[in-house]
Design a protein around this motif. Structure first.
Motif, mmCIF file in Angstrom:
data_model
loop_
_atom_site.group_PDB
_atom_site.id
_atom_site.type_symbol
_atom_site.label_atom_id
_atom_site.label_comp_id
_atom_site.label_asym_id
_atom_site.label_seq_id
_atom_site.Cartn_x
_atom_site.Cartn_y
_atom_site.Cartn_z
ATOM 1 N N THR A 53 15.861 3.166 33.852
ATOM 2 C CA THR A 53 15.407 3.522 35.203
ATOM 3 C C THR A 53 15.613 5.010 35.472
ATOM 4 O OG1 THR A 53 15.901 1.297 36.043
ATOM 5 C CG2 THR A 53 15.750 3.071 37.659
ATOM 6 N N GLU A 54 16.795 5.508 35.144
ATOM 7 C CA GLU A 54 17.080 6.931 35.359
ATOM 8 C C GLU A 54 16.161 7.810 34.534
ATOM 9 O OE1 GLU A 54 21.178 7.218 34.402
ATOM 10 O OE2 GLU A 54 21.883 6.418 36.330
ATOM 11 N N SER A 55 15.865 7.402 33.298
ATOM 12 C CA SER A 55 14.992 8.187 32.424
ATOM 13 C C SER A 55 13.586 8.286 32.996
ATOM 14 C CB SER A 55 14.953 7.552 31.028
ATOM 15 O OG SER A 55 14.047 8.239 30.194
ATOM 16 N N ILE A 56 13.080 7.179 33.513
ATOM 17 C CA ILE A 56 11.730 7.183 34.083
ATOM 18 C C ILE A 56 11.686 8.027 35.352
ATOM 19 C CG2 ILE A 56 10.023 5.712 35.239
ATOM 20 C CD1 ILE A 56 10.770 3.533 33.194
ATOM 21 N N GLU A 57 12.684 7.860 36.213
ATOM 22 C CA GLU A 57 12.702 8.622 37.464
ATOM 23 C C GLU A 57 12.787 10.118 37.217
ATOM 24 O OE1 GLU A 57 16.022 6.801 39.353
ATOM 25 O OE2 GLU A 57 14.794 5.382 40.511
ATOM 26 N N ALA A 58 13.429 10.528 36.127
ATOM 27 C CA ALA A 58 13.626 11.953 35.847
ATOM 28 C C ALA A 58 12.509 12.553 35.002
ATOM 29 C CB ALA A 58 14.972 12.151 35.140
ATOM 30 N N ASN A 59 11.558 11.729 34.551
ATOM 31 C CA ASN A 59 10.489 12.211 33.663
ATOM 32 C C ASN A 59 9.350 12.803 34.495
ATOM 33 O OD1 ASN A 59 8.456 12.603 31.786
ATOM 34 N ND2 ASN A 59 8.982 10.749 30.639
ATOM 35 N N ASP A 64 2.676 8.915 39.077
ATOM 36 C CA ASP A 64 3.360 8.080 40.071
ATOM 37 C C ASP A 64 3.053 6.600 39.859
ATOM 38 O OD1 ASP A 64 4.437 10.327 41.200
ATOM 39 O OD2 ASP A 64 2.965 10.463 42.823
ATOM 40 N N LYS A 67 5.077 5.342 36.843
ATOM 41 C CA LYS A 67 6.481 5.205 37.238
ATOM 42 C C LYS A 67 6.690 3.953 38.073
ATOM 43 C CE LYS A 67 8.306 9.948 37.316
ATOM 44 N NZ LYS A 67 8.937 10.974 38.177
ATOM 45 N N ALA A 68 5.816 3.744 39.054
ATOM 46 C CA ALA A 68 5.966 2.604 39.960
ATOM 47 C C ALA A 68 5.901 1.290 39.195
ATOM 48 C CB ALA A 68 4.893 2.643 41.041
ATOM 49 N N LEU A 71 9.129 0.986 36.978
ATOM 50 C CA LEU A 71 10.320 0.750 37.808
ATOM 51 C C LEU A 71 10.304 -0.651 38.411
ATOM 52 C CD1 LEU A 71 10.660 4.216 39.577
ATOM 53 C CD2 LEU A 71 12.137 3.266 37.793
ATOM 54 N N THR A 75 13.335 -3.199 38.140
ATOM 55 C CA THR A 75 13.951 -3.775 39.346
ATOM 56 C C THR A 75 13.997 -5.293 39.246
ATOM 57 O OG1 THR A 75 13.185 -1.930 40.712
ATOM 58 C CG2 THR A 75 13.758 -3.984 41.850
#
Length: 327
Positions: A53-59, A64, A67-68, A71, A75
């Protein structure tokens, strides 16, 4: 979506769902319980989900939309993993309950035998009033707690005899979904799917499979131990019922003792009032009036207290009758 292992009584030592399903053994034999589906998807845990999750959010290179979608899979995977862990903990408690079942039954039967030998409350007419009143408050609290416990035990026992059909459907549905996930894992990968989405999807499938396997395993354990679990639940209900009856009897004895004492106090107050009225004849009018009024107030107080006791007793009797009607 999270799996269906959902306890209606989350604060209990183990979930009510086990009671809903254990009655099935009256309708199904052990050989009719579905075998566990062989399924070994990719491993996942909280650390994998969190780091992904952190890797995707920071890429910054991901759109968008991508990512959605990714994620969302993570989730849902986290929710399934949490559900699986809760179910596994419940299953461990259930297995421990089954393992200790014979000892638990023996202890419950011994407790039932001991209740018949229990001494009565050590309160007499000579017990100080403050001690009687403290005992009354404590007994009332104990009785309320005991009645709540009895209601819970009765609900558990009722569920044992009414939830088999829905539990059978739950188990069959868990097995069906596991087979569907197995087919999805073994199917060829979608060529135009992003590797990031594919990895997220596999993580979700792994968490979902773990939750389904945990729930199915829980159901099987309960099914094959239905008779033992029913015996335990029945004895627990019986013991709770005996404890309620003992406390009700203790409350009645204490109320009778208090009533007897207040009747004696009322008789004494009447005698003192009559004596005061006789004595006031020789007193100055103003003082005599005050003395008579004080004596009368003491008498009225004792009479009011006695009437209040009678009303309280009657209300308690009516509450008991309402509970009997409700059950």
């Amino acid at each position: 979506m999270p799996t269906r292992h959902r306890s209606a009584f989350p604060d209990r030592p183990f979930p009510a769902h086990l009671y809903l399903i254990t009655v099935l053994l009256g309708q199904l034999t052990c050989c009719q319980v579905a075998a566990q589906t062989d399924f070994d998807p990719v491993e996942t845990n909280e650390d994998i989900i969190e780091s992904s999750t952190e890797s995707i959010e920071a890429n910054p290179t991901l759109s968008d939309e991508l990512k959605a979608r990714a994620l969302d899979f993570y989730t849902r995977a986290a929710a399934e993993l949490e559900e699986a862990q809760r179910t596994e903990a419940s299953a461990a408690r259930l297995k421990a309950r089954v393992a200790s079942g014979p000892e638990r039954i023996a202890a419950l039967r011994a407790a039932l035998d001991e209740t018949a030998k229990a001494p009565s409350m050590d309160l007499t007419a000579d017990t100080p009033q403050a001690e009687l009143e403290q005992s009354q408050v404590k007994l009332a609290a104990d009785l309320g707690a005991a009645r709540a416990a009895l209601q819970e035990k009765e609900e558990v026992l009722s569920l044992l005899t009414t939830g088999g059909e829905s539990a059978s459907r739950d188990l069959a549905e868990d097995e069906r979904q596991l087979r569907a996930l197995q087919r999805e894992v073994r199917a060829p990968s979608v060529t135009d799917e992003s590797p990031i989405i594919g990895e997220a999807r596999q993580t979700y499938i792994a968490a979902r499979a773990r939750a389904l396997q945990a729930n199915a395993g829980f159901l099987r354990t309960a099914l094959v131990n239905q008779a033992l679990l029913t015996d335990i639940a029945t004895l627990e209900r019986d013991l709770a019922e005996v404890q309620v009856k003992e406390l009700e009897a203790a409350v009645a004895r204490l109320e009778n003792l208090l009533r007897t004492r207040r009747v004696a106090e009322l008789t004494r107050a009447r005698e003192e009032t009559a004596a005061t009225q006789a004595m006031t004849a020789a007193l100055p009018p103003a003082i005599a009036t005050v003395a008579r009024e004080n004596a009368q107030l003491q008498l009225e107080l004792q009479e009011t207290t006695l009437k209040q006791d009678a009303t309280t007793t009657r209300l308690r009797e009516m509450e008991g009758q309402l509970r009997d009607v409700a059950t």
